[in-house]
Motif scaffolding. Structure first.
Motif, PDB file in Angstrom:
ATOM      1  N   SER A 117       0.817  -1.219   0.000  1.00 32.34           N
ATOM      2  CA  SER A 117       0.000   0.000   0.000  1.00 32.34           C
ATOM      3  C   SER A 117       0.853   1.273   0.000  1.00 32.34           C
ATOM      4  O   SER A 117       0.468   2.253  -0.635  1.00 32.34           O
ATOM      5  CB  SER A 117      -0.984   0.002   1.166  1.00 32.34           C
ATOM      6  N   VAL A 118       2.002   1.266   0.675  1.00 31.35           N
ATOM      7  CA  VAL A 118       2.824   2.490   0.662  1.00 31.35           C
ATOM      8  C   VAL A 118       3.572   2.662  -0.656  1.00 31.35           C
ATOM      9  O   VAL A 118       3.860   3.786  -1.060  1.00 31.35           O
ATOM     10  CB  VAL A 118       3.803   2.580   1.862  1.00 31.35           C
ATOM     11  N   LEU A 119       3.854   1.554  -1.337  1.00 33.30           N
ATOM     12  CA  LEU A 119       4.542   1.655  -2.624  1.00 33.30           C
ATOM     13  C   LEU A 119       3.581   1.880  -3.797  1.00 33.30           C
ATOM     14  O   LEU A 119       4.003   2.354  -4.853  1.00 33.30           O
ATOM     15  CB  LEU A 119       5.372   0.399  -2.880  1.00 33.30           C
ATOM     16  N   ALA A 120       2.309   1.568  -3.617  1.00 32.61           N
ATOM     17  CA  ALA A 120       1.334   1.663  -4.712  1.00 32.61           C
ATOM     18  C   ALA A 120       1.278   3.049  -5.358  1.00 32.61           C
ATOM     19  O   ALA A 120       1.285   3.141  -6.594  1.00 32.61           O
ATOM     20  CB  ALA A 120      -0.047   1.226  -4.232  1.00 32.61           C
ATOM     21  N   PRO A 121       1.248   4.146  -4.588  1.00 33.62           N
ATOM     22  CA  PRO A 121       1.203   5.458  -5.248  1.00 33.62           C
ATOM     23  C   PRO A 121       2.460   5.763  -6.072  1.00 33.62           C
ATOM     24  O   PRO A 121       2.373   6.388  -7.133  1.00 33.62           O
ATOM     25  CB  PRO A 121       1.060   6.455  -4.087  1.00 33.62           C
ATOM     26  N   VAL A 122       3.607   5.301  -5.601  1.00 30.99           N
ATOM     27  CA  VAL A 122       4.851   5.529  -6.345  1.00 30.99           C
ATOM     28  C   VAL A 122       4.820   4.714  -7.638  1.00 30.99           C
ATOM     29  O   VAL A 122       5.168   5.224  -8.711  1.00 30.99           O
ATOM     30  CB  VAL A 122       6.087   5.160  -5.488  1.00 30.99           C
ATOM     31  N   MET A 123       4.381   3.464  -7.536  1.00 33.31           N
ATOM     32  CA  MET A 123       4.279   2.623  -8.733  1.00 33.31           C
ATOM     33  C   MET A 123       3.311   3.219  -9.749  1.00 33.31           C
ATOM     34  O   MET A 123       3.599   3.267 -10.943  1.00 33.31           O
ATOM     35  CB  MET A 123       3.833   1.210  -8.355  1.00 33.31           C
ATOM     36  N   GLN A 124       2.177   3.677  -9.263  1.00 31.64           N
ATOM     37  CA  GLN A 124       1.176   4.258 -10.156  1.00 31.64           C
ATOM     38  C   GLN A 124       1.700   5.549 -10.785  1.00 31.64           C
ATOM     39  O   GLN A 124       1.532   5.776 -11.980  1.00 31.64           O
ATOM     40  CB  GLN A 124      -0.135   4.529  -9.413  1.00 31.64           C
ATOM     41  N   GLY A 125       2.333   6.366  -9.984  1.00 31.36           N
ATOM     42  CA  GLY A 125       2.913   7.604 -10.512  1.00 31.36           C
ATOM     43  C   GLY A 125       3.956   7.319 -11.582  1.00 31.36           C
ATOM     44  O   GLY A 125       4.007   8.007 -12.606  1.00 31.36           O
ATOM     45  N   TRP A 126       4.763   6.308 -11.350  1.00 32.25           N
ATOM     46  CA  TRP A 126       5.786   5.963 -12.337  1.00 32.25           C
ATOM     47  C   TRP A 126       5.155   5.442 -13.614  1.00 32.25           C
ATOM     48  O   TRP A 126       5.623   5.759 -14.706  1.00 32.25           O
ATOM     49  CB  TRP A 126       6.777   4.950 -11.770  1.00 32.25           C
ATOM     50  N   ARG A 127       4.077   4.668 -13.491  1.00 29.50           N
ATOM     51  CA  ARG A 127       3.373   4.189 -14.691  1.00 29.50           C
ATOM     52  C   ARG A 127       2.884   5.373 -15.523  1.00 29.50           C
ATOM     53  O   ARG A 127       2.971   5.367 -16.745  1.00 29.50           O
ATOM     54  CB  ARG A 127       2.191   3.313 -14.311  1.00 29.50           C
ATOM     55  N   GLU A 128       2.357   6.366 -14.837  1.00 30.00           N
ATOM     56  CA  GLU A 128       1.844   7.548 -15.532  1.00 30.00           C
ATOM     57  C   GLU A 128       2.973   8.331 -16.188  1.00 30.00           C
ATOM     58  O   GLU A 128       2.843   8.788 -17.314  1.00 30.00           O
ATOM     59  CB  GLU A 128       1.045   8.420 -14.580  1.00 30.00           C
TER      60      GLU A 128
END
Length: 138
Positions: A117-128
């Motif tokens: 859950s703490v890494l999910a926003p970073v992963m999503q941001g990187w995908r974008e």
């Protein structure tokens, strides 16, 4: 029997060449995206192994996740150019590594899910970021 083994070996060799070709031609943004994709897959595999009580596979997948964080994502940070963002990401990766280590030792699914859950926003941001035309060309 021999043909099946040979086909499997050939398929694995082809897969390795394909992966190496992707890596060789990838932009820095794409390489980081590949690391995040591998991290996400490894964390999901660790979670599944933990739920199945497969201790050996859980340990292998958590170890793989830790290596991706430490040797891949954290090592790729540039504190000079990245400044505060790089420092924050390094801290997040260190936190995630510590939590994964505890999750492994304690067999604690909640700790592993917390890392996800703490890494999910970073992963999503990187995908974008990685999906933008400017990132693809770098």
């Amino acid at each position: 029997m021999y043909t099946s083994s040979l086909n499997r070996h050939a398929a694995n060799a082809y897969k390795q060449v394909g992966v190496q070709s992707v890596v060789d031609g990838a932009s820095p943004h794409t390489l980081i995206q590949l690391l995040f994709d591998a991290l996400e897959a490894s964390l999901n595999a660790a979670k599944g192994a933990m739920q199945r009580r497969d201790i050996e596979e859980k340990g292998r997948q958590i170890g793989k996740s830790v290596r991706i964080l430490e040797e891949g994502l954290k090592a790729a940070l540039d504190p000079v150019q990245g400044g505060q963002i790089a420092e924050n990401l390094a801290s997040l990766y260190d936190y995630s590594i510590a939590q994964l280590t505890l999750a492994n030792v304690r067999n604690d699914l909640a700790l592993l899910e917390n890392v996800q859950s703490v890494l999910a926003p970073v992963m999503q941001g990187w995908r974008e970021i990685a999906s933008t035309p400017a990132a693809a060309g770098q």
